[in-house]
Design an enzyme around this catalytic site. Structure first.
Site, short mmCIF file in Angstrom:
data_model
loop_
_atom_site.label_atom_id
_atom_site.label_comp_id
_atom_site.label_asym_id
_atom_site.label_seq_id
_atom_site.Cartn_x
_atom_site.Cartn_y
_atom_site.Cartn_z
N SER A 1 1.44 -7.53 -0.79
CA SER A 1 2.12 -8.53 0.05
C SER A 1 1.23 -9.70 0.45
O SER A 1 1.72 -10.69 0.98
CB SER A 1 2.77 -7.89 1.28
OG SER A 1 1.82 -7.67 2.30
N THR B 1 1.58 -4.24 4.28
CA THR B 1 1.35 -4.53 5.71
C THR B 1 0.84 -5.94 5.96
O THR B 1 0.99 -6.47 7.06
CB THR B 1 0.33 -3.53 6.31
OG1 THR B 1 -0.90 -3.63 5.58
CG2 THR B 1 0.85 -2.11 6.27
N ASP B 2 0.22 -6.56 4.93
CA ASP B 2 -0.51 -7.81 5.20
C ASP B 2 0.40 -8.94 5.70
O ASP B 2 0.01 -9.69 6.60
CB ASP B 2 -1.25 -8.27 3.93
CG ASP B 2 -2.45 -7.38 3.63
OD1 ASP B 2 -2.82 -6.56 4.48
OD2 ASP B 2 -3.01 -7.51 2.53
N THR C 1 0.82 -1.21 0.00
CA THR C 1 0.00 0.00 0.00
C THR C 1 0.86 1.26 0.00
O THR C 1 0.45 2.29 -0.54
CB THR C 1 -0.93 -0.02 1.22
OG1 THR C 1 -1.86 -1.09 1.05
CG2 THR C 1 -1.70 1.28 1.38
N1 ASP Z 1 -2.64 -5.52 0.70
C1 ASP Z 1 -1.60 -4.56 1.02
C2 ASP Z 1 -0.28 -5.29 1.08
O1 ASP Z 1 -0.06 -5.99 2.02
C3 ASP Z 1 -1.93 -3.92 2.31
C4 ASP Z 1 -0.94 -2.88 2.78
O2 ASP Z 1 0.19 -2.77 2.35
O3 ASP Z 1 -1.35 -2.13 3.71
O4 ASP Z 1 0.49 -5.19 0.17
#
Ligand code: ASP
Length: 358
Positions: free
Chosen positions: A86, A119-120, A39
């Protein structure tokens, strides 16, 4: 720098730092920023959109350009290692990333590494690197909850803070850290605890290691468990050779179907996310005991999200052939179990020592 949208792009591309022009830049620490997507590199059609965006579409040069003052903190060497959401993290990318981090840290011209990540699965990658990086130099992961296109995007400040920590020298020898929302967390402890909040990471029960704010890096404590140079673990070179380890969960009315299917598929290990203190429904527990009897490594963790799972506590681990995960979440227990199996630890007692140590 052009990066094709969400596709996996592992070829390293470099961009030189404009910091060479800054006064005194040559005296600044040299920090490699490795971008992997997420993200923090996400983009949405309008600035009010913080949920319906595409992750991993903005290149590392643009990420860096959005951070005023970075030139005064470090000389940046930037690489686009990948551009993924991710949630789609793969063994191939883990191997590529860990090998690149180790190669950069072995270079006398690099003082530390910052990784931008989604973040995932950030906590899984962070713990993997915590166990497999072979250097005392700082490695800091950071991310964002809001895409780069959003009003009040959190990525630029998180990236500035991550570089600040890496450049400070204070993070050396502390293993892999996560810098997020002004806090610094140990890779072993940190977890994503919110689906949407900007303050999405905590180290449940244990707390953060310290703060980074306005250029000041303030460590309050150190993590005690061995990491980086003090582990025997390495990433698996061939992505196809990672030991297959999967996770099952215990809940009301659970069947043994998933465990029996995993055993039939030939998995090397199963982590169970038990209820409470790693307690397991009798039906699932019997299936897992049968799996352990067939040589599958079974590790007992908890689905609760904080606290520890005591050995021989809620289940008779020694009698059932299980290993207890202690304070590791099921997802981190899986990372450690894969690395331990790859390092040749297959017996229950040896695996329990690994879980008691790292
Ligand atoms: N779906 C995203 C990822 O993990 C979520 C994020 O980065 O906040 O790449």
């Amino acid at each position: 720098m052009a990066v094709e949208g969400g596709s996996l792009k592992i070829a390293a591309m470099t961009t030189s730092s404009s910091s060479q022009n800054a006064a005194g830049a040559s005296a600044l620490p040299r920090i490699a920023v490795l971008a992997t997507g997420g993200t923090i590199a996400g983009s949405a059609p309008d600035a009010a959109n913080t949920a319906g965006y595409q992750a991993g579409v903005i290149g590392v040069a643009q990420l860096l350009a959005a951070v005023p003052g970075l030139d005064a903190v470090a000389q940046i060497h930037a690489e686009q290692v990948a551009s993924v959401d991710s949630k789609d993290m793969s063994f191939a990318l883990w191997t590529t990333l860990a090998q690149r981090v180790n190669a950069l840290l072995a270079d006398d011209d690099i003082d530390g590494v910052v990784i931008t990540h989604g973040t995932d699965t950030l906590e899984e990658t962070a713990y993997l690197l915590h166990l497999t990086v072979k250097s005392a130099k700082p490695v800091i992961l950071t991310a964002a909850m809001r895409p780069a296109s959003a009003l009040s995007a959190d990525g630029p400040l998180n990236l500035l803070n991550a570089v600040t920590v890496a450049a400070s020298g204070a993070a050396a020898g502390q293993g892999v850290l996560v810098a997020f929302n002004n806090r610094m967390h140990c890779a072993r402890d940190v977890a994503k605890i919110s689906t949407y909040a900007v303050d999405a990471f905590q180290s449940p029960e244990i707390g953060a290691l310290g703060w980074v704010q306005d250029g000041r890096v303030d460590f309050q404590r150190r993590a005690l468990r061995p990491h980086t140079l003090d582990t025997p673990f390495a990433v698996v070179d061939d992505a196809a050779q990672w030991p297959q380890v999967d996770i099952v969960t215990s809940y009301a009315g659970v069947s043994r179907i998933a465990v029996d299917a995993l055993v039939s598929a030939g998995v090397r290990g199963i982590v169970v996310a038990g209820t409470g203190n790693g307690s397991i429904h009798a039906t699932l527990q019997q299936a897992l005991a049968d799996a352990a009897a067939q040589g599958v490594a079974v590790v007992r963790a908890s689905r609760v999200g904080s606290g520890h799972v005591m050995h021989n506590g809620a289940a008779k681990d020694d009698a059932l052939g299980f290993v207890s995960a202690g304070t590791l979440s099921p997802y981190k227990a899986r990372v450690l179990l894969m690395l331990a199996l790859a390092a040749g630890n297959t017996q229950k007692d040896a695996l329990q020592r690994v879980f008691d140590t790292y």
